[in-house]
Design a protein around this motif. Structure first.
Motif, mmCIF file in Angstrom:
data_model
loop_
_atom_site.group_PDB
_atom_site.id
_atom_site.type_symbol
_atom_site.label_atom_id
_atom_site.label_comp_id
_atom_site.label_asym_id
_atom_site.label_seq_id
_atom_site.Cartn_x
_atom_site.Cartn_y
_atom_site.Cartn_z
ATOM 1 N N VAL A 87 0.936 -1.226 0.043
ATOM 2 C CA VAL A 87 -0.010 -0.028 -0.031
ATOM 3 C C VAL A 87 0.854 1.161 -0.124
ATOM 4 O O VAL A 87 1.617 1.528 0.998
ATOM 5 C CB VAL A 87 -0.762 0.004 1.350
ATOM 6 C CG1 VAL A 87 -1.867 1.194 1.345
ATOM 7 C CG2 VAL A 87 -1.586 -1.221 1.269
ATOM 8 N N GLN A 88 0.565 2.194 -1.026
ATOM 9 C CA GLN A 88 1.723 3.070 -1.015
ATOM 10 C C GLN A 88 0.718 4.227 -1.637
ATOM 11 O O GLN A 88 -0.122 4.366 -2.325
ATOM 12 C CB GLN A 88 2.639 2.925 -2.033
ATOM 13 C CG GLN A 88 2.607 2.884 -3.396
ATOM 14 C CD GLN A 88 3.871 2.616 -4.570
ATOM 15 O OE1 GLN A 88 4.497 1.582 -4.009
ATOM 16 N NE2 GLN A 88 4.095 3.546 -5.307
ATOM 17 N N CYS A 89 1.579 5.555 -1.212
ATOM 18 C CA CYS A 89 0.906 6.865 -1.608
ATOM 19 C C CYS A 89 1.488 7.422 -2.848
ATOM 20 O O CYS A 89 2.747 7.620 -2.996
ATOM 21 C CB CYS A 89 1.017 7.987 -0.553
ATOM 22 S SG CYS A 89 0.406 9.637 -0.902
ATOM 23 N N GLY A 90 0.802 7.305 -3.947
ATOM 24 C CA GLY A 90 1.488 7.716 -5.266
ATOM 25 C C GLY A 90 2.256 6.886 -5.928
ATOM 26 O O GLY A 90 2.646 5.930 -5.494
ATOM 27 N N ALA A 91 2.894 7.430 -6.881
ATOM 28 C CA ALA A 91 3.874 6.603 -7.848
ATOM 29 C C ALA A 91 5.046 6.372 -6.963
ATOM 30 O O ALA A 91 5.911 5.314 -7.111
ATOM 31 C CB ALA A 91 3.908 7.203 -9.188
ATOM 32 N N THR A 92 5.545 7.283 -6.176
ATOM 33 C CA THR A 92 6.758 7.390 -5.572
ATOM 34 C C THR A 92 6.739 6.676 -4.039
ATOM 35 O O THR A 92 7.603 6.542 -3.314
ATOM 36 C CB THR A 92 7.420 8.685 -5.489
ATOM 37 O OG1 THR A 92 6.347 9.496 -4.708
ATOM 38 C CG2 THR A 92 7.634 9.433 -6.932
ATOM 39 N N GLY A 93 5.463 6.704 -3.575
ATOM 40 C CA GLY A 93 5.121 6.302 -2.326
ATOM 41 C C GLY A 93 5.795 6.955 -1.053
ATOM 42 O O GLY A 93 6.513 6.581 -0.039
ATOM 43 N N THR A 94 5.685 8.313 -1.218
ATOM 44 C CA THR A 94 6.300 9.282 -0.130
ATOM 45 C C THR A 94 5.132 9.984 0.496
ATOM 46 O O THR A 94 4.000 10.212 -0.082
ATOM 47 C CB THR A 94 7.289 10.339 -0.697
ATOM 48 O OG1 THR A 94 6.577 10.983 -1.817
ATOM 49 C CG2 THR A 94 8.521 9.466 -1.177
#
Length: 372
Positions: free
Chosen positions: A2-9
């Motif tokens: 589970v990540q935030c956006g394409a960059t996972g930040t």
């Protein structure tokens, strides 16, 4: 994963907000990963890590803020601790994370019989009854490069408490400042109950966080979700499509233009006739650091007791340049009444330019305005 956006930040601002629990991990789940998620305002436990010793989860660049309940993260496989050489609960690893302004009845992170690996994580301005981190039930913990700043523990224990049956496998380069433990401050570091020793944090600076003199991180703001209820600005610019409709303006009492004398560029919002919408709109503005002028509808009584949810009451102001006023001219004669409740407004952090204009505060059973 589970990540935030394409960059996972977390700079991408993906927020999991409110509710009793956010995620639960069960069974033999392996390689569960969360990248860049902001967990805000859990009422019981944000992460229930209930997997077996075969399970593992990793959290990178994640935040936990403004949560209540027993703890933010619970590691507990629910098994009996018969073999002291064997983990019965899962492994949880946290790297480059933030825990801030949580108020929990037990601890911020509790590990019962599992493995907790905490790397380069900041724990700041949290409050807990028993300890910021608790380890028990043959659990193990590794602490490396973390920062513990201005946390409060009510009991006479420690910031990190390792039970007699549990083990510290690594504790190095951890920083502590301004923490408080019970009435005696007997151990403001890591208490190893098995070894009967208190190991104070050994680092002389908080790396990689740049802390201000007051102990607040300069590059880690607290965010709230952009989809929180709001109302349209007075100038007619419509808010988010999923926000509520603006409250109709009483005829003849509110102009269509922003009130004069209000400095730009702070946006102006109003008028508000519901306490919960006002609270969430102010929280959102504080999170974004933009300030704002929040206009209450004239001839409105806000009964604070109708909104007991701790996410709504008291209204918390933790950013500068927030104005709450009655009507377009901020006059007391417009008759905006804040009634009841224990605390009606709470002011936090080092803030300037916060103003209340023309409001009538009545019948608070504690402190109407708490500044601390």
């Amino acid at each position: 994963t589970v990540q935030c956006g394409a960059t996972g930040t977390k700079a991408n601002n993906c927020v999991v907000f409110g509710g009793n629990r956010h995620f639960q991990i069960d069974g033999d789940s392996r390689d569960i990963k969360f990248f860049g998620i902001r967990f805000v305002g859990a009422l019981i436990t944000s992460i229930d890590a209930l997997g077996t010793s075969a399970a593992n989860a990793q959290f990178v660049d994640c935040d936990w803020t403004e949560g209540v309940g027993p703890q933010q993260i619970l590691i507990d496989g629910g098994e009996d601790f018969e073999d002291p050489s064997t983990l019965v609960s899962m492994t949880v690893e946290l790297t480059n994370c933030l825990f801030k302004e949580n108020s929990n009845t037990d601890s911020i992170v509790k590990n019962i019989g599992g493995a907790l690996i905490l790397n380069t994580t900041l724990l700041e301005e949290n409050e807990a009854e028993e300890g910021i981190i608790l380890v028990s039930g043959n659990g193990v913990i590794s602490l490396s490069g973390n920062c513990f700043v201005s946390n409060v523990v009510e009991a006479d224990q420690a910031i990190v408490v390792i039970g007699q049956d549990s083990t510290v496998i690594l504790a190095e380069n951890n920083f502590g400042r301004g923490n408080s433990v019970g009435e005696t401050n007997s151990c403001v570091g890591i208490l190893d109950e098995g070894q009967e020793i208190c190991d104070n944090f050994d680092a002389t600076e908080c790396v990689p966080y740049d802390l201000s003199p007051t102990g607040s991180p300069t590059e880690i703001p607290s965010f709230l979700p952009s989809q929180l209820p709001t109302v349209a600005p007075i100038n007619g610019t419509q808010g988010p499509s999923n926000g509520p409709e603006p409250t109709p303006t009483p005829t003849g009492s509110e102009p269509s233009d922003p009130p004069t004398g209000i400095g730009s560029p702070s946006p102006t919002f109003g008028c508000f006739s519901r306490w919960d919408q006002l609270s969430l709109a102010i929280l959102r503005a504080c999170a974004m650091g933009a300030g704002g002028v929040f206009i209450l509808c004239p001839d409105t009584v806000f009964d604070v007791d109708e909104y007991p949810d701790p996410l709504v009451t008291p209204i918390t102001v933790h950013s500068s340049d927030i104005t709450v006023q009655c009507g377009s001219n901020g006059a007391r004669s417009n008759n905006c009444v804040i009634s009841g409740g224990v605390t009606q407004f709470k002011l936090r952090n080092t803030i300037i330019g916060v103003e209340f204009k023309g409001l009538i505060f009545e019948k608070s059973r504690g402190m109407s305005i708490f500044a601390g």
